[in-house]
Structures are given as C-alpha cells and as structure tokens.
Write a protein that holds these residues in place. Structure first.
Motif, PDB file in Angstrom:
ATOM      1  N   VAL A   1     -13.969  18.318  -5.470  1.00 12.40           N
ATOM      2  CA  VAL A   1     -13.444  17.401  -6.487  1.00 12.40           C
ATOM      3  C   VAL A   1     -12.939  16.117  -5.851  1.00 12.40           C
ATOM      4  O   VAL A   1     -13.230  15.010  -6.326  1.00 12.40           O
ATOM      5  N   PHE A   2     -12.199  16.221  -4.743  1.00 10.87           N
ATOM      6  CA  PHE A   2     -11.697  15.027  -4.072  1.00 10.87           C
ATOM      7  C   PHE A   2     -12.828  14.169  -3.526  1.00 10.87           C
ATOM      8  O   PHE A   2     -12.722  12.940  -3.500  1.00 10.87           O
ATOM      9  N   ARG A   3     -13.914  14.796  -3.085  1.00  8.99           N
ATOM     10  CA  ARG A   3     -15.046  14.017  -2.581  1.00  8.99           C
ATOM     11  C   ARG A   3     -15.770  13.287  -3.707  1.00  8.99           C
ATOM     12  O   ARG A   3     -16.141  12.110  -3.570  1.00  8.99           O
ATOM     13  N   LEU A   4     -15.966  13.928  -4.847  1.00 11.07           N
ATOM     14  CA  LEU A   4     -16.750  13.320  -5.920  1.00 11.07           C
ATOM     15  C   LEU A   4     -15.963  12.299  -6.729  1.00 11.07           C
ATOM     16  O   LEU A   4     -16.563  11.388  -7.310  1.00 11.07           O
ATOM     17  N   ILE A   5     -14.638  12.426  -6.795  1.00 12.70           N
ATOM     18  CA  ILE A   5     -13.879  11.446  -7.575  1.00 12.70           C
ATOM     19  C   ILE A   5     -13.727  10.125  -6.826  1.00 12.70           C
ATOM     20  O   ILE A   5     -13.142   9.183  -7.382  1.00 12.70           O
ATOM     21  N   GLN A   6     -14.247  10.031  -5.616  1.00 10.81           N
ATOM     22  CA  GLN A   6     -14.263   8.741  -4.933  1.00 10.81           C
ATOM     23  C   GLN A   6     -15.137   7.730  -5.669  1.00 10.81           C
ATOM     24  O   GLN A   6     -14.946   6.523  -5.519  1.00 10.81           O
ATOM     25  N   SER A   7     -16.080   8.210  -6.476  1.00  8.84           N
ATOM     26  CA  SER A   7     -16.940   7.329  -7.265  1.00  8.84           C
ATOM     27  C   SER A   7     -16.462   7.174  -8.698  1.00  8.84           C
ATOM     28  O   SER A   7     -17.161   6.541  -9.494  1.00  8.84           O
ATOM     29  N   VAL A   8     -15.319   7.746  -9.034  1.00  5.68           N
ATOM     30  CA  VAL A   8     -14.800   7.702 -10.398  1.00  5.68           C
ATOM     31  C   VAL A   8     -13.597   6.767 -10.428  1.00  5.68           C
ATOM     32  O   VAL A   8     -12.706   6.882  -9.572  1.00  5.68           O
ATOM     33  N   PRO A   9     -13.517   5.843 -11.374  1.00  7.86           N
ATOM     34  CA  PRO A   9     -12.359   4.934 -11.424  1.00  7.86           C
ATOM     35  C   PRO A   9     -11.088   5.678 -11.792  1.00  7.86           C
ATOM     36  O   PRO A   9     -11.119   6.652 -12.560  1.00  7.86           O
ATOM     37  N   PRO A  10      -9.940   5.249 -11.257  1.00  8.31           N
ATOM     38  CA  PRO A  10      -8.664   5.904 -11.614  1.00  8.31           C
ATOM     39  C   PRO A  10      -8.377   5.775 -13.107  1.00  8.31           C
ATOM     40  O   PRO A  10      -8.819   4.851 -13.779  1.00  8.31           O
ATOM     41  N   GLY A  11      -7.609   6.726 -13.608  1.00  2.61           N
ATOM     42  CA  GLY A  11      -7.316   6.782 -15.027  1.00  2.61           C
ATOM     43  C   GLY A  11      -8.285   7.624 -15.820  1.00  2.61           C
ATOM     44  O   GLY A  11      -8.087   7.818 -17.034  1.00  2.61           O
ATOM     45  N   SER A  12      -9.328   8.140 -15.176  1.00  2.00           N
ATOM     46  CA  SER A  12     -10.326   8.955 -15.859  1.00  2.00           C
ATOM     47  C   SER A  12      -9.843  10.393 -15.974  1.00  2.00           C
ATOM     48  O   SER A  12      -8.929  10.831 -15.263  1.00  2.00           O
ATOM     49  N   CYS A  13     -10.484  11.124 -16.846  1.00  2.00           N
ATOM     50  CA  CYS A  13     -10.189  12.540 -17.070  1.00  2.00           C
ATOM     51  C   CYS A  13     -11.332  13.365 -16.493  1.00  2.00           C
ATOM     52  O   CYS A  13     -12.496  13.167 -16.879  1.00  2.00           O
TER      53      CYS A  13
END
Length: 645
Positions: free
Chosen positions: A319-331
């Motif tokens: 999860v920590f690796r893949l959320i590097q491509s997700v903008p903050p504030g997302s669910c």
C-alpha cells in the motif's frame, strides 16, 4: 511476584515500589506507542555500569546495584577493568518497551466528508492509436527490433533483418488474435478459414520466427544494476507501461489496491498460486486503480523486492509503495490481505483515508473487545467500536463481516436489497455506510481484470517473458480505452458515439497491421497514377483513423462514371467522382469530396470543414485526369452542387 526485564543486562528484576515510581516519573516511557505487539527491537549489549544514549532516549532509568539486587565486590570490578573490552561478541538482548494500550469504546464515529471532482475535461479526444502510443511509442518498437536481431544473431549466427514495421505488425496480429480466437495459431493462415487481414500482413513462418525470438534486452546476462532483479528480461516493457501510467492526470478521488495475476502455468521461479482468482497460477502483480478501473500504478511481486519491504509487513508495504502515485487526500480501499490497524494510523498521518476488511487476529488489544457472537446476530445487525480515530464495524449479512476505516464508520445507515430465501423475494436490509462504500469503490481492479478477459491474447508458450509481454500489451489496450472513455464522457460526447472496447482494439490492430514497410518520404514527385478501374462498383469499407491519417501514398483518382457517388465521410452528404487511393498495397478508402486547391478530407493533416456547398471538380467522362491535370483545371470549371430533381 511481578518482574521487570532489565534492558541492559537481560535479567529479571523484582518490581519494587521504588522501581515502579522511577518508571512512572519518566514521561518518555508513557509516550511511546507501538501497535504491533510482535515488533522487537535489538541493541548491542553494554556493561552493567554503563548507560548509553539510547537508554536515556527510551527513558530507561539508571539502577543502582542495590536496586539490581546484585552484590558486586571490588575484586570483580578490578578484574573487569584489567580484562578490558571483550573481543567475543555477545548475543543481542531483547528489549520490551512499555507501550500504551489501545482502548476500544462502543461509541459513535464522525465520518469524514469526501467531496471529489470527476475526471478532468481534456482539450481534445484523441484517436485510439494516439492513446495506445502513450505506452508503446516508435522508439520502443525500434529498440525491440534491434534487441530481437541481436538475440537471433547470437543464437544462430544468421541475420534476421527484423524492422520496426514488422514489430508493429506482430503486435497488431496478436491484438487481432485476441478478438478472433482460434485454438491453434496455424489456423489463422489455413485456407478457407484464414483471416485475410492477418494473412496479408505477415506470413505464418515469419510470424512464428519473430514471435519465438522476440526480445526487449540486448544481452543474455543482467546488467550491473539489475542483478537482484529477476524481471530484468522484461524490465523495458514494465518501464514503458509505467511511464504511460505516469502521464495520466491524477486528482484526489477513490482508489482501490488489489492483486492481479499474469497467467502462466509453465516453469518459472516467480510463479505464485492464488486459489480465489479465476486464473490462480501465474505471476502476482499488485495494482492500484481508480474506482472506474483505470490503472494508475503497479508493482510485480518477487522475493526480496526492496520496494516491498516495510517493518509493518508485506501488505502495508504494498500500500505504501502504490500510494506514491496517488495524490494526498484520496480514499484508499483494500481487502483484508493488506489491512492492519498500524497501516490506517500511518495513512492518517500521511494525509490519506483508508478503508478495508480486516482479520480478527490483526486487531490490537482484541481481548477487551466483546463483539456479539455471529449466531446471536440477525441480518442487518451492526456492532461498532472506536479507538484513536480508528473504527471497527461488525455487520451481519448472510455471514458476519468485519471492516475498519479511519474516515467512514457505521453510524450512518443505508438500505440495500438482499434476497430472502424464506420469503422468496428481495427485502430491505440495514447496512452501515462503511460497507456500502467498500462494496461500491473496491472493485476497480476487478473491473480491469474483467475487461482484459474479454479479448485476452491467450496462447500456450513455455516462455514466461512472452507471457508478460503479451499481458502488458492487453493491459495497455484496456487502460488506453478506459482513459479514452473517461475523456469522452468528460467532454460530453454521447455514449452511443463512444467506441466500445472491441472497436477500440480492432482499430489499433488494423492500424498496426497496415503499417507501411518503409518510412514516410518527405517529398513525393507528382506522377501519373495508373489504376485498373472495374466496371462493377464495390463500396469500400471505412478505414481506421490511424490508417486514414498515416500520410503514406494517399493519392486522388478520378473514376470514369456517369454520376458522382456519396462521400464516405460520416458527416458529409456531398457527392464526388474522385476517390482516395493508397498505392502501398492497401485498398482504396472510398470516394471523398475534393476541392481543387489540393485539400482533400481523407488526406492526413488536411482536415478542412466539410460543407455541403463546397465546390467539386468538373471533368469530362471521356477523359481521365491525373493529379497534375486536376490541379491545373481553371476556376471557371468550378460549380456548386445543386440538388437533383
């Protein structure tokens, strides 16, 4: 009697009143909070009379010999001083750090309000081949042809002469095979049942030769920087698809993290088994997508992957690796394979919202939680616990489901439809908001897998590298179509005018299979065009957009017919005797309205607005005009089209 483990010596000490008071007076011990009870911390051993800086940092008090309960003589101290530092390394000592307990309370949870905007409106909706080129461009196909030639030369000592157009045709044939499935590859070239588009693009032997020697790396040994990477043989393909995903515009929204299988049943040290998947055997790929199924990023799993290592475990590390491509504030939504309570705490600290199902054995201090038993709960019953901004919700449907989140709880109730076997009809069942949100936005990866299974390029092979290459080819097509669909809907195009996945894939395949064997010439002399005209009229099919605007040898031809025929352009109602002809061995694209200034609607790069009152060329039926002669017709031969009476 209670005991305390000395962090310096590893001995058990009697827990006296003085020792308890000294521990309580130190505030550092009480502020430490570790959610994972199994986490261990090691420090090198120190002398009994030595207090290190780390001990002071963790708040370990200095204990006198009387508190330790050990009588030390002066002789023993002198012997230790004479002996000096010991050369033999002692075994590390396990330290237990006091931590604050998590208290779960039965109370209400205040939900976080999510207000996300939709897909941003693009400036223009591009053609299918342009969307696909974001993943595989001409430089990639050129490099693949070079690597394939080098591998064939090293293997056989002969020259393959593979070119970039042949690699494009190879990709196009594989895309067409995914649409029209035969049980054997040779059947695509067999008489009476052959596919004309595939037969005209490449011979069977040439196709098998290129397919068996397809390579994307130049050497047979891993480069210096990829010695620990077992995917180095297909790393250029992975990098190309990742670069295409990075070009997608990201906005805060709802994303889902899940596993995807690259099907392969042969021998491979990377092969995994997931029994609950439709294709259970293959390479495991972790994917993050939007709730609509648009892939944002991915990471292939293999043992000792440095980017998938984290103290919290493999699931949180993914999860920590893949959320590097997700903008903050997302669910972020994930299933119970990834969910832990420390993961939700860390996501909250990083500015993300997380929701997922969780196993009971991953809940800290679960002994103090007294959920209702499954057999005592009725359908629609809800039980909720809250602790430090984390909520646990147990809901009974046909079975009990345990979910957790740091943004959405079970206070708000929604009604859902469920089938009752006794009443034999659908009834309303109360469901918490966290469950309805999870069921709505968790299936992004499943939508992606389902879209890939519609027209997957499936064929038997012993090479796992070829399976990975074909898998990412299908993945790029589906992801390009998903982005094209989102752009079209954001642009306000009606759904009946948006291409479905079959038409989108077919157009890419047709464009690749009709790739010319040479590069486009910068300037072509105007020559007399000799065309064999047939007395019988056969309407031409509309070509793909990629073939229509590729810019290869599109020349006008004047047919000797009595009456003009309708223009092949969908939005044009004019008639013409001039049609576009491709001299590169491809079929004519049909009659097209032409203005004598050299602007023709079917030619690439020339797209004037098509007006019904546009002027047509007037020529005698008894003569055949060349391209040079048509341009030399004086303006007095122009006339407006008048409706027939």
């Amino acid at each position: 009697m209670a005991w305390l483990l000395d962090p310096r010596t590893g001995r058990r000490l009697p827990l006296t009143d003085d020792l308890v008071l000294s521990l309580l007076e130190d505030g550092n011990c009480s502020d430490l909070e570790l959610d994972d009870a199994d986490e261990e911390e090691f420090v090198p051993p120190v002398a009994e009379n030595e207090v290190t800086a780390s001990d002071k940092e963790f708040g370990v008090p200095e204990l006198t010999p009387s508190q330790l309960g050990v009588k030390r003589s002066a002789t023993s101290l002198q012997d230790n001083a004479e002996a000096g530092p010991s050369k033999k390394r002692k075994k590390p000592v396990k330290i237990e750090i006091p931590r604050r307990k998590r208290i779960w309370k039965k109370t209400e949870f205040i939900d976080t309000f999510h207000e996300y905007v939709g897909h941003p409106e693009p400036n223009i909706v591009r053609s299918p081949i342009e969307y696909f080129s974001e993943y595989y461009n001409d430089d990639f196909f050129e490099q693949m042809s070079v690597c394939t030639n080098m591998y064939y030369t090293r293997k056989t000592g002969r020259i393959l002469n593979c070119t970039k157009p042949e690699i494009k045709k190879l990709y196009g044939i594989h895309l067409m095979m995914g649409i029209l499935s035969y049980p054997r590859i040779a059947m695509y070239w067999r008489q009476k049942i052959c596919i004309e588009a595939i037969v005209s693009a490449m011979t069977r032997d040439r196709f098998m030769l290129l397919r068996n020697n397809l390579h994307v790396v130049e050497s047979d040994t891993p480069p210096a920087g990829y010695r620990v990477n077992p995917l180095w043989k297909v790393q250029p393909v992975i990098d190309a698809v990742k670069q295409g995903c990075n070009k997608i515009l990201r906005t805060p929204g709802r994303f889902s993290v899940d596993e995807q299988m690259i099907p392969f049943t042969g021998k491979c040290h990377l092969r995994q088994l997931l029994k609950n998947k439709p294709r259970p055997v293959g390479l495991k790929n972790f994917v993050v997508t939007t709730n609509e199924g648009l892939m944002i990023d991915f990471e292939i799993y293999y043992r000792n992957n440095p980017v998938l290592s984290h103290p919290l475990g493999l699931g949180p590390a993914v999860v920590f690796r893949l959320i590097q491509s997700v903008p903050p504030g997302s669910c972020i939504f994930f299933d119970r394979y990834f969910t832990t309570i420390p993961l939700l705490d860390e996501l909250k600290r990083l500015g993300y919202h997380g929701t997922g199902k969780i196993m009971v054995n991953r809940i800290p201090e679960r002994q103090q939680i007294s959920f209702k038993e499954d057999k005592t709960m009725r359908r629609g019953d809800i039980d909720q616990r809250v602790s430090n901004g984390i909520v646990l919700v147990k809901w009974k449907d046909s079975k009990a489901v345990l979910t957790t989140s740091n943004c959405t709880g079970g206070t708000a109730i929604n009604n859902i439809k469920r089938y009752d076997k006794i009443a034999k009809c659908y009834i309303d069942v109360d469901a918490p908001k966290i469950v309805t949100f999870y069921n709505t936005f968790m299936g992004g990866v499943d939508v992606l897998d389902q879209s890939m299974e519609y027209y997957r390029t499936y064929m038997k092979t012993r090479k796992w590298t070829l399976k990975v290459i074909l898998h990412f080819m299908d993945l790029a097509v589906v992801n390009a179509w998903r982005l094209y669909r989102c752009d079209s809907l954001a642009k306000g195009i009606p759904k009946n005018r948006i291409q479905d996945l079959l038409a989108f894939r077919f157009e890419i395949a047709e464009t690749f299979m009709n790739t010319p064997d040479r590069d486009r010439l910068q300037s072509t002399p105007l020559v007399e065009l000799q065309v064999n005209l047939s007395s019988r009229y056969r309407p031409a099919k509309n070509p793909s957009i990629g073939m229509r605007y590729d810019g290869y040898d599109h020349l006008p031809v004047f047919d000797d017919i009595k009456a003009p025929r309708k223009c092949r352009l969908e939005s044009c109602s004019s008639r013409s005797k001039i049609r576009c002809h491709c001299t590169n061995g491809r079929k004519s694209s049909g009659y097209t309205k032409v203005s004598l200034g050299g602007r023709e609607r079917g030619w690439p790069g020339r797209q004037p607005p098509c007006r019904p009152q546009a002027r047509l060329a007037r020529a005698s039926p008894q003569s055949t005009h060349s391209y040079r002669e048509i341009r030399s017709v004086p303006p007095r031969y122009y006339r407006r089209r008048t409706p027939r009476t």
